[in-house]
Scaffold this active site. Structure first.
Site, PDB file in Angstrom:
ATOM      1  N   ASP A 112      -6.102  -1.855   5.254  1.00  0.00           N
ATOM      2  CA  ASP A 112      -7.051  -0.788   5.086  1.00  0.00           C
ATOM      3  C   ASP A 112      -8.208  -1.377   4.285  1.00  0.00           C
ATOM      4  OD1 ASP A 112      -7.783   1.843   4.965  1.00  0.00           O
ATOM      5  OD2 ASP A 112      -6.741   2.212   3.092  1.00  0.00           O
ATOM      6  N   ASP A 134      -3.069   2.833   1.808  1.00  0.00           N
ATOM      7  CA  ASP A 134      -2.758   3.717   0.690  1.00  0.00           C
ATOM      8  C   ASP A 134      -2.903   5.195   1.024  1.00  0.00           C
ATOM      9  OD1 ASP A 134      -5.439   3.801   1.017  1.00  0.00           O
ATOM     10  OD2 ASP A 134      -5.971   3.212  -1.032  1.00  0.00           O
ATOM     11  N   ASN A 163      37.731 -26.455   0.836  1.00  0.00           N
ATOM     12  CA  ASN A 163      36.810 -25.373   1.169  1.00  0.00           C
ATOM     13  C   ASN A 163      36.404 -24.562  -0.060  1.00  0.00           C
ATOM     14  OD1 ASN A 163      35.484 -23.688   3.195  1.00  0.00           O
ATOM     15  ND2 ASN A 163      36.939 -22.145   2.488  1.00  0.00           N
ATOM     16  N   ASP A 211      32.644 -24.235  -1.370  1.00  0.00           N
ATOM     17  CA  ASP A 211      32.004 -22.921  -1.524  1.00  0.00           C
ATOM     18  C   ASP A 211      31.403 -22.782  -2.907  1.00  0.00           C
ATOM     19  OD1 ASP A 211      32.530 -22.067   0.962  1.00  0.00           O
ATOM     20  OD2 ASP A 211      34.126 -20.655   0.427  1.00  0.00           O
TER      21      ASP A 211
HETATM   22  N1  ATP Z   1     -13.744  14.045   1.687  1.00  0.00           N
HETATM   23  C1  ATP Z   1     -14.282  13.808   2.885  1.00  0.00           C
HETATM   24  N2  ATP Z   1     -15.130  14.697   3.421  1.00  0.00           N
HETATM   25  C2  ATP Z   1     -15.658  14.446   4.632  1.00  0.00           C
HETATM   26  N3  ATP Z   1     -15.415  13.378   5.379  1.00  0.00           N
HETATM   27  C3  ATP Z   1     -14.586  12.454   4.904  1.00  0.00           C
HETATM   28  C4  ATP Z   1     -13.952  12.610   3.631  1.00  0.00           C
HETATM   29  N4  ATP Z   1     -13.155  11.557   3.421  1.00  0.00           N
HETATM   30  C5  ATP Z   1     -13.272  10.774   4.506  1.00  0.00           C
HETATM   31  N5  ATP Z   1     -14.132  11.283   5.402  1.00  0.00           N
HETATM   32  C6  ATP Z   1     -14.493  10.713   6.713  1.00  0.00           C
HETATM   33  O1  ATP Z   1     -13.351  10.194   7.348  1.00  0.00           O
HETATM   34  C7  ATP Z   1     -13.486   8.810   7.588  1.00  0.00           C
HETATM   35  C8  ATP Z   1     -12.170   8.122   7.457  1.00  0.00           C
HETATM   36  O2  ATP Z   1     -11.694   8.229   6.133  1.00  0.00           O
HETATM   37  P1  ATP Z   1     -11.394   6.946   5.313  1.00  0.00           P
HETATM   38  O3  ATP Z   1     -12.623   6.096   5.245  1.00  0.00           O
HETATM   39  O4  ATP Z   1     -10.756   7.318   4.056  1.00  0.00           O
HETATM   40  O5  ATP Z   1     -10.361   6.263   6.303  1.00  0.00           O
HETATM   41  P2  ATP Z   1      -9.580   4.919   6.112  1.00  0.00           P
HETATM   42  O6  ATP Z   1      -9.104   4.493   7.438  1.00  0.00           O
HETATM   43  O7  ATP Z   1      -8.573   5.069   5.047  1.00  0.00           O
HETATM   44  O8  ATP Z   1     -10.746   3.973   5.667  1.00  0.00           O
HETATM   45  P3  ATP Z   1     -10.708   2.812   4.618  1.00  0.00           P
HETATM   46  O9  ATP Z   1     -10.401   1.615   5.422  1.00  0.00           O
HETATM   47  O10 ATP Z   1     -12.098   2.815   4.083  1.00  0.00           O
HETATM   48  O11 ATP Z   1      -9.691   3.118   3.570  1.00  0.00           O
HETATM   49  C9  ATP Z   1     -14.517   8.356   6.570  1.00  0.00           C
HETATM   50  O12 ATP Z   1     -15.183   7.185   6.973  1.00  0.00           O
HETATM   51  C10 ATP Z   1     -15.444   9.550   6.543  1.00  0.00           C
HETATM   52  O13 ATP Z   1     -16.323   9.506   7.633  1.00  0.00           O
HETATM   53 MG    MG Z   2      -8.058   4.419   3.216  1.00  0.00          MG
END
Ligand code: ATP
Ligand code: MG
Length: 828
Positions: free
Chosen positions: A321, A579, A672, A676
């Site tokens: 991530d 996470d 043995n 062992d």
């Molecule tokens: N609180 C929020 N309100 C509105 N949109 C949100 C919010 N949190 C996340 N997003 C949207 O959702 C998308 C995905 O969320 P996020 O980035 O946490 O995903 P992820 O896969 O965990 O990314 P990363 O690799 O950055 O951890 C964000 O890029 C954003 O566009």
């Molecule tokens: Mg994330």
């Protein structure tokens, strides 16, 4: 309480509370303690058979031990006391060793797991306290916030836009809303589901294995599939058992054909079988793994599933991530431009209203928006919480007569719900020219590494909003966020790459942001594959692409899962580190699922390994430990398949060639037992760099090569010993056995110092524990063969010349082994 076969939520809340003797105020500490005793810990499955006797019993009915016990009984009945004593000693020693070591190993693992145990917030003695999830009892009143796992089956007492993801149970990807209700499923929460947004308090009704999905999750946990390494070792075990059976039957038959005494022949054959079986292998595996786990803990990695250590060592692709692993996750608001590109107070006001009015604990993006101020005069009326499929979140806000639906989310997600745009000169339709302008703005900001959220509004009539209302919106502008890369991340990626692990970033964020970060971190392949591109892609194309591409953007939780599966189909051993709630499915599916302490409960619960610090460098360290454990287990296996196997084979053949047994059954067993013991130091040993430099899984071919080369060498020297004893010294049975015993003990035990490393032995010293167990075993062997007990065990004093000749043979053997290991051991 509800009838046993009707769901727990069928009764009205008030009568459930009454039968639980509970109230909104929660339990007292004393009452909770009493209930914990009555209902047991809140674990899906009771800890498996921890009782000592049950364990010993289970060991005693293993096939090999059974054969030994039968052989011992026969020896005892036929008056062969020495055999009886030694066989009993072997059984007792191997069972004790197994049970004690395994217990200690489990205690270590438990202690480590407790370090990362999930907690729950409950009301006890009128105050909100944090307790381990295990201690939740029926009647407890719990508070829930987003990212937490629901700890027990229960009923809502109060809820504010409480949304729960029940995908694990129902397959439904969208969160469902839960409310306080009477005798309706809407008011029920199930243990193990993810609380994704809003806030709530609930009363626990059922805990532990009595929860609706407790049984299911216990079954899932129990059936964690064996790792490739475990399967390999198991196959090897089966092979050895077959060979052993064949050899033993052959020896027995040959002896009977030559009309040797049947009982003695039988005991000899059994002793051979015992000698051939790697009976310590399970113990060595567990101990090596648990020692590995303890060492990894020192390096800030907690292992929840021991066998995952193999996977970590074998891992050749790591998907991670972005936020928090590669970046600092100290997100700050860097600007709030409208479509003209200039910072706008209106955008900030709308963003703050959206973030500030959402129920529950704000996430990192919302927290950044709220850092300088809250929702102001806007009042909350309703909410459509964030989810990872829509990628946006809405609140219904009111101020005086005005009512606005304010939506914020990923730019694509929000724009697809917009019909118009607010500009400094008033509202304008969202036409192609406007789209182009917005795209240019996005490219500029995201290309500079800024994360973006779009904010849009719509005047609203009603007092309750739903997902379907998020359309015909008017775009207000954007929030820009800065999330600087971790200084250590680039270095960690380099280390992992050098260690043969390909790092891939799988993010929900936009492609330019991901590409920018990858460039900053010095990653080489910058091609990005996005979720929408993946959408309609045939599996075959996707399978090819996932290998080539290292960056993935706008990937949904299901998309993450799809990528992991595609990689695995290509034979990669895949690690996934994340996470968030959105990472949990992928963490679960990966061979090594990794999370960090402080991540959402959902992610931590799905993980096999938990990093105590959110740092990839920690993982690179842990990886080395994983490979070390592999190295040590391989040492034990190599020892068994070469020298030990060779010796037993030579003995079988010798027993047919000469008119007496080359060793008495008791001597074979003694051999043995000492062998062992000499090996119990292996789990402590160090491993040379060549072993930890690359990922490796189970491979049969190199092991076979090793066995053939080293086994042939060992047999050649056994033949030389045989020739020496029969033709040069014309040894009688006792002298022959004493000399053969000494030669075979010395070669079998000492060869560990050579084959434990592929390099010259004098450059890689063994761990003192291994040196200690090996030399002590050898000393005991020499003492038994030549000391005062010798006559009892059937040994005779050796002439000095013979002793010297044996010594010379051993030295020659070791020298030859040191030379040949270059051919026999895998080169890297
Ligand atoms: N609180 C929020 N309100 C509105 N949109 C949100 C919010 N949190 C996340 N997003 C949207 O959702 C998308 C995905 O969320 P996020 O980035 O946490 O995903 P992820 O896969 O965990 O990314 P990363 O690799 O950055 O951890 C964000 O890029 C954003 O566009
Ligand atoms: Mg994330």
């Amino acid at each position: 309480m509800a009838a046993p076969d009707s769901p727990f939520w069928h009764q009205p809340l008030s009568s459930t509370l009454q039968s639980l003797d509970a109230s909104d105020a929660g339990l007292t500490g004393a009452e909770a303690k009493a209930r914990l005793g009555r209902y047991g810990p809140n674990l899906a499955a009771p800890p498996p058979g921890r009782r000592l006797l049950a364990r010993i019993g289970r060991r005693l009915i293993e096939p090999l031990v059974l054969i030994l016990l039968i052989a011992g009984a026969i020896a005892g009945i036929s008056g062969d006391v020495a055999s009886f004593v030694i066989i009993s000693l072997i059984v007792a020693l191997s069972v004790t060793l197994d049970v004690v070591q395994e217990r200690r190993a489990e205690a270590t693992a438990d202690a480590l797991r407790r370090q990362v145990a999930l907690s729950a917030r409950v009301r006890r003695d009128g105050a909100l306290v944090e307790i381990p999830v295990e201690q939740v009892v029926p009647g407890d009143v719990l508070e829930l916030s987003p990212g937490e796992l629901v700890p027990a089956d229960g009923l809502l007492l109060a809820a504010r836009d409480a949304h729960v993801n029940e995908a694990l149970l129902t397959g439904e990807v969208y969160p469902v809303e839960k409310k306080r209700a009477d005798a309706a499923e809407e008011g029920a929460l199930y243990a193990g589901t993810a609380f994704v947004s809003g806030s709530a308090s609930m009363v626990a009704v059922l805990t532990g294995p009595r929860t609706r999905f407790g049984a299911i999750s216990a079954a899932l946990e129990a059936e964690a599939p064996p790792t490739a390494f475990q399967i390999g070792v198991r196959r090897l075990g089966v092979l050895i058992v077959r060979l052993t059976t064949f050899l033993v039957l052959f020896v027995l038959l040959a002896h009977l054909v030559f009309a040797r005494p049947p009982l003695e022949s039988f005991l000899f054959a059994v002793a051979l079988a015992v000698g051939l079986t790697p009976e310590l292998l399970p113990m060595v595996m567990t101990v090596t793994l648990s020692r590995g786990a303890a060492r990894m803990a020192a390096r800030q990695v907690v292992v929840k599933r021991l066998a995952a250590i193999h996977d970590l060592g074998a891992m050749n692709v790591l998907c991670t991530d972005k936020t928090g692993t590669l970046t600092e996750a100290r997100i700050t608001l860097a600007g709030t431009p409208d479509v003209s590109g200039a910072d706008s107070a209106r955008v900030l006001e709308m963003a703050r209203a959206n973030a500030g009015l959402a129920a529950g604990v704000p996430g990192p993006l919302d927290a950044a928006i709220l850092a300088g101020g809250g929702a102001g005069a806007w009042q909350r009326m309703d909410e459509v919480p964030f989810d990872f499929e829509r990628r946006c979140a809405s609140v219904l806000a009111g101020q005086g007569e005005e009512r606005l639906l304010i939506t914020k989310g990923g730019p694509e997600a929000v724009l697809s719900r917009c019909a118009s745009v607010e500009t400094p000169d008033g509202p304008r339709p969202l036409d192609d020219a406007m789209r182009a302008r917005i795209a240019a703005l996005e490219e500029e900001k995201a290309g500079a590494g800024l994360r973006m959220l779009a904010v849009a509004v719509r005047p609203f009539g009603g007092t309750a909003a739903a997902r379907e209302d998020e359309q015909g919106l008017c775009l207000v502008g954007f929030c820009l966020f800065e999330d600087p890369p971790k200084p250590s991340a680039g270095e960690a990626i380099r280390r992992l790459t050098e260690a043969g692990v390909r790092v891939k970033v799988i993010s929900g964020d936009a492609a330019p942001v991901v590409a920018h970060l990858a460039r900053t971190l010095g990653m080489k392949r910058l091609r990005v594959l996005t979720g929408p591109e993946m959408e309609g892609m045939p599996s075959a194309t996707l399978a090819r692409l996932v290998l080539q591409v290292d960056l993935f953007a706008r990937i949904s939780p299901e998309g993450k899962l799809r990528i992991i599966r595609a990689l695995q189909k290509h034979g990669a051993t895949v690690g996934f580190m994340g996470d968030g709630i959105n990472d949990a499915p992928a963490i679960h599916a990966a061979d090594a699922g990794i999370s960090v302490q402080g991540a959402t409960d959902v992610a931590q619960a799905a993980a096999d390994l938990i990093l105590l610090q959110p740092d990839l460098g920690v993982l690179a360290d842990g990886l080395m430990e994983g490979r070390r454990t592999y190295g040590n287990i391989m040492k034990y296996i190599r020892m068994g398949t070469s020298s030990n196997f060779g010796n037993m084979l030579s003995m079988a053949l010798a027993s047919i060639a000469i008119p007496f047994l080359p060793l008495t059954p008791v001597q074979v067993l003694l051999n043995n037992l000492l062998y062992d013991f000499s090996e119990t130091g292996i789990p402590f040993d160090t491993v040379d760099e060549a072993t930890t430099a690359r990922p490796h899984g189970w491979q049969m071919a190199p092991l076979l090569r090793f066995t053939l080369v080293m086994g042939a060498l060992s047999s050649a020297f056994d033949m030389a010993t045989f020739a020496l004893l029969v033709w040069v010294f014309q040894a009688g049975p006792e002298v022959f056995r004493t000399a053969w015993f000494l030669e075979s003990m010395a070669t079998q035990i000492l060869v560990i110092f050579l084959i434990r490393s592929a390099g010259p032995f004098w450059r890689h010293w063994p761990h003192p524990v291994l040196a200690g167990t090996s030399l002590a075993a050898l000393a005991v062997a020499v003492f038994l063969a030549l000391g005062p007990l010798a006559p009892v065990l059937g040994f005779a004093p050796l002439p000095g010349a013979l002793l010297g000749a044996i010594g010379l043979l051993v030295v020659l053997y070791l020298a030859a082994a040191e030379l040949l290991k270059r051919v026999a051991l895998p080169r890297r």
